[in-house]
Design an enzyme around this catalytic site. Structure first.
Site, PDB file in Angstrom:
ATOM      1  N   ARG A  92      -0.251  -9.239  -4.580  1.00 10.58           N
ATOM      2  CA  ARG A  92       1.076  -9.440  -3.459  1.00 10.58           C
ATOM      3  C   ARG A  92       1.619 -10.301  -3.859  1.00 10.58           C
ATOM      4  O   ARG A  92       2.613 -11.153  -3.187  1.00 10.58           O
ATOM      5  CB  ARG A  92      -0.020  -9.878  -1.955  1.00 10.58           C
ATOM      6  CG  ARG A  92      -0.259  -8.388  -0.970  1.00 10.58           C
ATOM      7  CD  ARG A  92       0.242  -8.428  -0.546  1.00 10.58           C
ATOM      8  NE  ARG A  92      -0.129  -9.447   0.636  1.00 10.58           N
ATOM      9  CZ  ARG A  92      -1.479  -9.636   1.338  1.00 10.58           C
ATOM     10  NH1 ARG A  92      -2.648  -8.734   1.842  1.00 10.58           N
ATOM     11  NH2 ARG A  92      -1.836 -11.344   2.435  1.00 10.58           N
ATOM     12  N   GLY A  94      -5.292  -0.983  -1.174  1.00 11.85           N
ATOM     13  CA  GLY A  94      -5.135   0.671  -0.839  1.00 11.85           C
ATOM     14  C   GLY A  94      -6.223   0.066   0.169  1.00 11.85           C
ATOM     15  O   GLY A  94      -7.335   0.692   0.130  1.00 11.85           O
ATOM     16  N   ASP A 133       0.838  -0.909  -0.075  1.00  9.04           N
ATOM     17  CA  ASP A 133      -0.287  -0.113  -0.149  1.00  9.04           C
ATOM     18  C   ASP A 133       1.040   1.155  -0.297  1.00  9.04           C
ATOM     19  O   ASP A 133       0.479   2.476   0.098  1.00  9.04           O
ATOM     20  CB  ASP A 133      -0.960   0.393   0.630  1.00  9.04           C
ATOM     21  CG  ASP A 133      -2.089  -0.971   0.835  1.00  9.04           C
ATOM     22  OD1 ASP A 133      -2.136  -1.987   0.123  1.00  9.04           O
ATOM     23  OD2 ASP A 133      -3.289  -0.825   2.608  1.00  9.04           O
TER      24      ASP A 133
HETATM   25  O1  F6P Z   1      -1.907  -4.274   4.447  1.00  5.71           O
HETATM   26  C1  F6P Z   1      -1.827  -4.481   2.700  1.00  5.71           C
HETATM   27  C2  F6P Z   1      -3.541  -5.134   2.255  1.00  5.71           C
HETATM   28  O2  F6P Z   1      -3.048  -5.625   0.869  1.00  5.71           O
HETATM   29  C3  F6P Z   1      -4.149  -4.020   2.016  1.00  5.71           C
HETATM   30  O3  F6P Z   1      -4.816  -3.657   1.143  1.00  5.71           O
HETATM   31  C4  F6P Z   1      -5.186  -5.348   1.831  1.00  5.71           C
HETATM   32  O4  F6P Z   1      -6.652  -4.405   2.579  1.00  5.71           O
HETATM   33  C5  F6P Z   1      -5.004  -5.879   3.005  1.00  5.71           C
HETATM   34  O5  F6P Z   1      -3.859  -6.174   2.778  1.00  5.71           O
HETATM   35  C6  F6P Z   1      -6.003  -7.457   3.275  1.00  5.71           C
HETATM   36  O6  F6P Z   1      -4.735  -8.234   3.349  1.00  5.71           O
HETATM   37  P1  F6P Z   1      -5.516 -10.305   3.465  1.00  5.71           P
HETATM   38  O7  F6P Z   1      -4.494 -10.871   3.026  1.00  5.71           O
HETATM   39  O8  F6P Z   1      -6.086 -10.813   5.226  1.00  5.71           O
HETATM   40  O9  F6P Z   1      -6.648 -10.191   2.687  1.00  5.71           O
END
Ligand code: F6P
Length: 343
Positions: free
Chosen positions: A276, A171, A128
């Protein structure tokens, strides 16, 4: 004298974590310092779940996404007994310093632990890019390139089918991915958490484009964007241990509204965790490597309670407490540049 360093990765994973792990281990080997990998973030320190890290364990991990140490969203401050076990295990492991790699939550815990006497150095990680006191955290560049490529792909199909394409990107509190991927991918509208969505404006911009002969539009929206003063759009009510709710769904609502109000066929793509994953870009590999090396240097010099940071092209140390005191939201100057291309 620092003879043994503990290393953990916490919170959401991102590309660039493995280059940090590799750099920490390789720099420690140079100084003859042992490295203990703590598995799954703070959970590993609570449960005393560790692995020894050496030359062999970090061989070949530089281009790999994710983290070989695993991660979790465990908050040791949620339960008193967890915090107690964490302190006990820190002593049991005879660690002289701890390097914690993470975002606002992991580094928030690191700062609290530092104030309780644990020798911590922080390394900023977040796709983010919302951590203060550093121009960039690693992970962002890779996510940005993934989102840009997705917008490019959506562009060609949007144009062929004369559709509006809504792209929902990550984000939570800050719209850096949306703004930069939107600029790079030539988005026609970009909606971010920092600025409430004005539906009339969105419809007006799309119609303006159609009036001048364009039969398709690309709308990029951050998952954390909101309509006026309405609540965040979420997938479920449950909060994680840091009090965060699972976001997602704004793209769908937006697409339905656009289609209803314009009559133009509108589709939505949610990029989600694709942003990610995958191999880190060269930028994130280099940044992660520089951060890892600097973190070891700080630990060996006994400079605890600090976070490594990129400022300009220099890697420096900043107090952890300043880095987590407020989130870095989108620079409005940048958003105004994006707006030149709206509609
Ligand atoms: O904090 C980074 C992030 O990628 C956010 O943008 C998103 O809301 C969150 O992580 C999602 O995380 P998870 O892996 O718990 O779904």
């Amino acid at each position: 004298m620092v003879k043994k360093i503990g290393l953990l990765t916490g919170g959401g994973d991102c590309p660039g974590l493995n280059p940090v792990i590799r750099a920490v281990v390789r720099k420690c080997l140079e100084y003859n310092v042992d490295v203990i990998g703590i598995k799954n973030g703070w959970k590993g320190l609570i449960e005393n779940s560790t692995i020894k890290l050496d030359f062999q364990s970090v061989s070949g991990i530089l281009p790999k996404g994710g983290t070989i140490l695993g991660t979790s969203r465990t908050n040791p401050y949620k339960k008193e007994e967890h915090l107690k076990s964490l302190h006990e295990n820190y002593k049991k492991l005879a660690i002289d310093a701890l390097i914690a790699v993470g975002g606002e939550d992991t580094l928030g815990v690191a700062d609290k632990l530092f104030k309780e006497g644990i020798n911590v150095v922080g390394v900023p990680k977040t796709i983010d890019n919302d951590l203060s006191c550093t121009d960039y955290a690693f992970g962002f560049d890779t996510a940005l390139n993934t989102a840009t490529e997705a917008i490019d792909r959506l562009h060609t199909t949007a144009e062929s089918h004369h559709r509006i394409m809504v792209v929902e990107v990550m984000g939570r509190h800050a719209g850096w991915i949306a703004v930069e991927a939107g600029i790079a991918g030539g988005a026609d509208i970009i909606l971010i958490p920092e600025i409430p969505i004005d539906m009339e404006e969105v419809i007006g911009l799309i119609k303006k484009r159609h009036d001048r002969g364009k039969t398709f539009s690309i709308v990029v929206v951050s998952e954390g964007a909101k309509f006026g003063n309405k609540d965040l759009v979420t997938q479920e009510e449950k909060l994680d241990e840091f009090g965060h709710i699972r976001l997602g769904g704004i793209g769908d609502i937006l697409a339905r509204l656009i289609e209803n109000k314009t009559g133009y066929e509108t589709r939505v793509t949610v990029l989600g965790h694709i942003q990610r994953g995958g191999t880190p870009t060269a930028f994130d590999r280099v940044l992660g490597t520089r951060f890892g090396v600097k973190a070891v240097e700080l630990a060996i010099a006994g400079k605890f309670g600090q976070m490594v940071s990129l400022q300009g092209n220099k890697i420096i140390a900043v107090p952890l407490s300043s880095a987590i005191s407020e989130l870095k939201t989108v620079d409005l100057e940048l958003y105004n540049i994006a707006k030149v291309f709206f509609g």
